[in-house]
Design a protein around this motif. Structure first.
Motif, mmCIF file in Angstrom:
data_model
loop_
_atom_site.group_PDB
_atom_site.id
_atom_site.type_symbol
_atom_site.label_atom_id
_atom_site.label_comp_id
_atom_site.label_asym_id
_atom_site.label_seq_id
_atom_site.Cartn_x
_atom_site.Cartn_y
_atom_site.Cartn_z
ATOM 1 N N GLU A 37 41.891 38.118 41.073
ATOM 2 C CA GLU A 37 41.365 36.752 40.925
ATOM 3 C C GLU A 37 40.317 36.701 39.822
ATOM 4 O O GLU A 37 40.280 35.749 39.032
ATOM 5 C CB GLU A 37 40.776 36.270 42.247
ATOM 6 C CG GLU A 37 41.816 35.846 43.280
ATOM 7 C CD GLU A 37 42.479 34.519 42.934
ATOM 8 O OE1 GLU A 37 42.188 33.959 41.868
ATOM 9 O OE2 GLU A 37 43.305 34.043 43.741
ATOM 10 N N SER A 38 39.459 37.711 39.744
ATOM 11 C CA SER A 38 38.438 37.745 38.694
ATOM 12 C C SER A 38 39.087 37.811 37.317
ATOM 13 O O SER A 38 38.671 37.114 36.378
ATOM 14 C CB SER A 38 37.516 38.950 38.891
ATOM 15 O OG SER A 38 36.768 38.831 40.078
ATOM 16 N N GLN A 44 47.375 33.113 32.672
ATOM 17 C CA GLN A 44 47.108 33.614 34.014
ATOM 18 C C GLN A 44 48.219 34.535 34.528
ATOM 19 O O GLN A 44 48.127 35.086 35.618
ATOM 20 C CB GLN A 44 46.907 32.471 35.002
ATOM 21 C CG GLN A 44 48.180 31.749 35.425
ATOM 22 C CD GLN A 44 47.954 30.856 36.634
ATOM 23 O OE1 GLN A 44 46.908 30.884 37.265
ATOM 24 N NE2 GLN A 44 48.950 30.052 36.966
ATOM 25 N N HIS A 96 40.782 34.347 36.478
ATOM 26 C CA HIS A 96 39.806 33.332 36.057
ATOM 27 C C HIS A 96 39.294 33.615 34.649
ATOM 28 O O HIS A 96 39.116 32.689 33.834
ATOM 29 C CB HIS A 96 38.646 33.267 37.042
ATOM 30 C CG HIS A 96 38.985 32.587 38.339
ATOM 31 N ND1 HIS A 96 39.399 31.276 38.415
ATOM 32 C CD2 HIS A 96 38.973 33.040 39.619
ATOM 33 C CE1 HIS A 96 39.632 30.940 39.678
ATOM 34 N NE2 HIS A 96 39.387 32.001 40.431
#
Length: 390
Positions: free
Chosen positions: A102-103, A79, A106
């Motif tokens: 964020e996409s 991440q 994830h």
């Protein structure tokens, strides 16, 4: 990781944002369990130094409990990414920058096959704005190109404008192709790798024609940025626990409670009406310290052959106007892999001088002690300003 001054631990705040309460916690831990020294890396991560082995092993539990990491080490590593530090605060930064980040986060966390990526393989989400588009450097960059569209940049090639969701899919596909094709050179190191990955992934691309942005450009944006945002520079990227605590105090009592970490050795505080004063931090955009890099040196690194930070600070007043300086403890040049106008490299016989090059470049002069270095730089200063290479 064990270093010469003890064990160091690293924290990657989510999307580069640290809540004031988290900063207070890290400052306390650094002072009580480490040696009180905290580094801000060129990946906007914090490194707390001087831990004993037992405290270092316990630190991950402290970080996870504070929302500063994931318990799964593989997910935590995947991440990690750079994100425009002012996303969501700077109205000139692409409005969907944080949504894009964020996409991507994830997608990477869920891609277990990407655990095979090299440890330093990096991603970035670049929304532009006050920190201009192109400043963030990584192996795969998602870059806003206007009108809600994004382009994936890999090495020296870039894809066609697409939605951020499709850009995320393309970025992950390029990373998987990199793993599957057993590449041993990262796109950031060899621009030609990017075009090959686009071809293997069957994603249309074009070659970039512009030279990369200078890595120090963002670091010179210090002081008032606009929109109630103020950037404070950490000299040489190394601060004390007290400095971090003081920044957190300003954020909590005068601002919006958030510390935004940049990959240019600075912390941006928001929601303020005037420039904050934090002892030890640089708020003057003309300070020569903004044009100087130094690693931790012999006191903290077994690879280093000499003192670096104190030497760099003492040379700051002698640096010619507009010139850049890198003081490296060895030939690796970890603090600044790129060129500088003056690079000093510590060795067994003293300090070697490289002009207009990196720590691995050609040494044209050798100084057997620090006084000889000061004398040389007094001469450089008298020669006048130089055309800065950065």
């Amino acid at each position: 990781m064990e270093a010469a001054d003890g064990w160091l631990v690293r924290v990657r705040p989510l999307l580069g944002r640290l809540e004031a309460a988290q900063a207070f916690l890290l400052a306390d831990v650094a002072q009580e369990q480490g040696n009180g020294r905290i580094g801000l890396t060129n990946r906007a991560s914090l490194q707390l130094r001087g831990f004993g082995a037992d405290n270092a092993r316990r630190f991950p539990d402290i970080a996870v409990a504070a929302g500063l990491g994931l318990r799964d080490a593989g997910m935590e590593r995947r991440q990690a990414m750079l994100v425009s530090p002012l996303a969501g605060d700077d109205p000139t930064c692409a409005a969907d920058t944080r949504a894009c980040a964020e996409s991507l986060r994830h997608a990477l966390v869920g891609a277990e096959d990407l655990a095979a990526l090299p440890g330093k393989f990096g991603f970035a989400v670049d929304g532009g704005g006050l920190y201009a588009s192109g400043l963030l450097q990584a192996d795969i960059v998602l870059r806003a190109v206007g009108n809600g569209l994004w382009s994936v940049v890999c090495g020296g090639a870039y894809g066609m404008p697409v939605t951020h969701k499709l850009a995320v899919e393309q970025a992950v596909r390029l990373a998987r192709i990199y793993v599957a094709s057993h590449q041993n050179i990262r796109p950031q190191r060899d621009p030609a790798v990017g075009a090959r990955l686009f071809q293997l992934a069957e994603i249309p691309c074009q070659l970039e024609t512009n030279a990369p942005m200078p890595v120090c450009a963002g670091g010179r944006q210090i002081g008032a940025l606009g929109y109630g945002l103020f950037a404070l520079s950490i000299p040489l990227g190394s601060m004390t626990a007290t400095m971090l605590r003081d920044c957190a105090t300003v954020a909590a009592t005068q601002g919006d409670g958030v510390l935004r970490l940049t990959p240019w050795r600075s912390i941006v505080l928001g929601g303020l009406v005037q420039i904050p004063v934090v002892a030890g931090m640089v708020s003057d955009p003309t300070s020569p310290l903004l044009r100087i890099w130094a690693c931790s040196g012999i006191q903290a690194c077994a690879q280093a052959a000499g003192e670096t930070e104190a030497l760099a600070r003492n040379l700051a007043p002698l640096l010619p106007d507009g010139a850049s300086l890198h003081v490296s403890g060895c030939r690796k040049g970890c603090a600044h892999p790129a060129s500088a106008d003056y690079t000093l490299v510590a060795g067994t016989q003293g300090y070697g001088l490289v002009r207009n090059g990196s720590a691995s470049g050609h040494v044209e002069s050798l100084f057997d002690n620090e006084q000889a270095v000061y004398t040389a730089f007094q001469t450089f200063r008298q020669e006048g300003a130089v055309d800065a290479s950065l």
